[in-house]
Write an enzyme that holds these catalytic residues in place. Structure first.
Site, PDB file in Angstrom:
ATOM      1  N   GLU A  73     -21.455   5.683 -33.382  1.00  0.00           N
ATOM      2  CA  GLU A  73     -20.887   6.974 -33.829  1.00  0.00           C
ATOM      3  C   GLU A  73     -21.478   7.430 -35.153  1.00  0.00           C
ATOM      4  O   GLU A  73     -21.656   8.615 -35.398  1.00  0.00           O
ATOM      5  CB  GLU A  73     -19.384   6.778 -34.062  1.00  0.00           C
ATOM      6  N   THR A  89     -20.138  17.537 -36.245  1.00  0.00           N
ATOM      7  CA  THR A  89     -19.184  16.755 -37.040  1.00  0.00           C
ATOM      8  C   THR A  89     -19.654  16.651 -38.490  1.00  0.00           C
ATOM      9  O   THR A  89     -18.869  16.792 -39.425  1.00  0.00           O
ATOM     10  CB  THR A  89     -19.025  15.346 -36.430  1.00  0.00           C
TER      11      THR A  89
HETATM   12  N1  HSE Z   1     -12.217  12.039 -38.018  1.00  0.00           N
HETATM   13  C1  HSE Z   1     -13.474  12.656 -37.710  1.00  0.00           C
HETATM   14  C2  HSE Z   1     -13.522  14.022 -38.376  1.00  0.00           C
HETATM   15  C3  HSE Z   1     -13.620  12.778 -36.240  1.00  0.00           C
HETATM   16  O1  HSE Z   1     -12.540  14.755 -38.265  1.00  0.00           O
HETATM   17  O2  HSE Z   1     -14.536  14.358 -38.980  1.00  0.00           O
HETATM   18  C4  HSE Z   1     -14.896  13.428 -35.817  1.00  0.00           C
HETATM   19  O3  HSE Z   1     -14.933  13.578 -34.437  1.00  0.00           O
END
Ligand code: HSE
Length: 308
Positions: free
Chosen positions: A130, A183
């Protein structure tokens, strides 16, 4: 021991309102399929992903490749693998597309190697995959994709994941506007500072949500689904977010927030009938926009990656 394995890797909703980077759950029915086979080349070979030619096939840049390599390094193995990914979760959707590929890859490889690792141990490798997609370490999609159910990441150093079985009538509705939010970019816009006042409200909600999940108290789950920190900063990325949320809450949702880093938005519901009403409200609210979108109605799943 078999030479090839096919897996289903589920999508997931991370953050769950109040739990930025520490909470996520798996969803049913939406996910990627992968076929992983041993090869004699001592190399990880990733096939081009149909429909997503821009996804890297270089194993050092592909989330599945990086996750597999992390597992092989730990095992001190140079076994090679061929990886085919059938992507049903669009990258940049906010429903755990990269985590699904990373989790699916490590579960498949573990299976082909005779399961040297437990599911819990595999989360660490999936999380490393990830990292190449988001530029940061977080396991709130990788853990639920691997383990199923709700996952609380109590700590990252060392990784400490707590698996929580979802209440049996907890349903989720997700709307996925067909725009891409990376992201990495969605993280970069977040302020690194949080006021004490907001932090207090936020950790109250995280504790409330945990308590609600353990006691199947749907009303408490709903009351705790508030995000005072991340949602207000990110909602500008999602067209008509406030109107959508209002319609969803009026339709009886327990709570509603951004799924992961967006653009997907999720709502939780008690029971399928309520989830269906919420899906209709989402559809009505979003039909007014010019955007294409998909809506998924799913039970909060207690299953992670499935070997088919
Ligand atoms: N917790 C992460 C964010 C998840 O919100 O950036 C990304 O899919």
């Amino acid at each position: 021991m078999s030479e090839s394995v096919k897996v289903f890797a589920p999508g997931s909703v991370s953050n769950v309102g109040c739990g930025f980077d520490i909470l996520g759950f798996a969803i049913d029915g939406v996910g990627d399929e992968m076929v992983v086979s041993k090869n004699d080349k001592k190399k990880i070979v990733i096939a081009p992903v149909n429909g997503y030619e821009n996804l890297p096939t270089d194993p050092k840049k592909n989330v599945a490749g990086v996750a597999i390599q992390a597992l092989l390094d730990d095992l001190k193995s140079n076994q090679g693998f061929d990886v085919e990914i059938v992507k049903n979760i669009k990258p940049g959707s906010g429903i755990g597309s990269s985590a699904a590929s990373a989790a699916g890859a490590v579960v498949a490889v573990n299976e082909l190697l005779g399961n040297p690792y437990s599911r819990m141990e595999l989360v660490d490798f999936a999380m490393k995959g990830e990292e190449v997609a988001s530029g940061d370490v977080h396991a709130d999609n990788a853990a639920p994709a691997t383990l199923g159910g709700f996952c609380l990441i109590r700590g990252y150093n060392p990784l400490d994941v707590i698996h929580i079985q979802p209440p049996k009538d907890l349903w989720c509705v997700v709307i996925h506007p067909q725009i891409e939010i990376k992201t990495k970019e969605s993280r970069e816009l977040l302020s690194p500072e949080v006021s004490m006042k907001k932090a207090i409200r936020q950790w109250g909600n995280v504790a409330g949500l945990m308590s609600g999940l353990y006691t199947s108290n749907y009303e408490l789950i709903g009351r705790s689904l508030e995000d005072h920190i991340v949602e207000p900063q990110r909602k500008v990325l999602i067209p008509e977010f406030d109107e959508l949320k209002l319609s969803v809450m009026e339709a009886g949702a327990l709570g509603c927030s951004i799924s992961g880093s967006g653009p997907s938005v999720f709502a939780l519901a008690e029971g399928k009938d309520s989830a269906d009403v919420i899906a209709t409200a989402m559809d009505t609210a979003y039909r007014k926009t010019e955007l294409d979108y998909k809506i998924y109605v799913s039970k909060v799943s207690d299953g992670g990656v499935r070997v088919l």
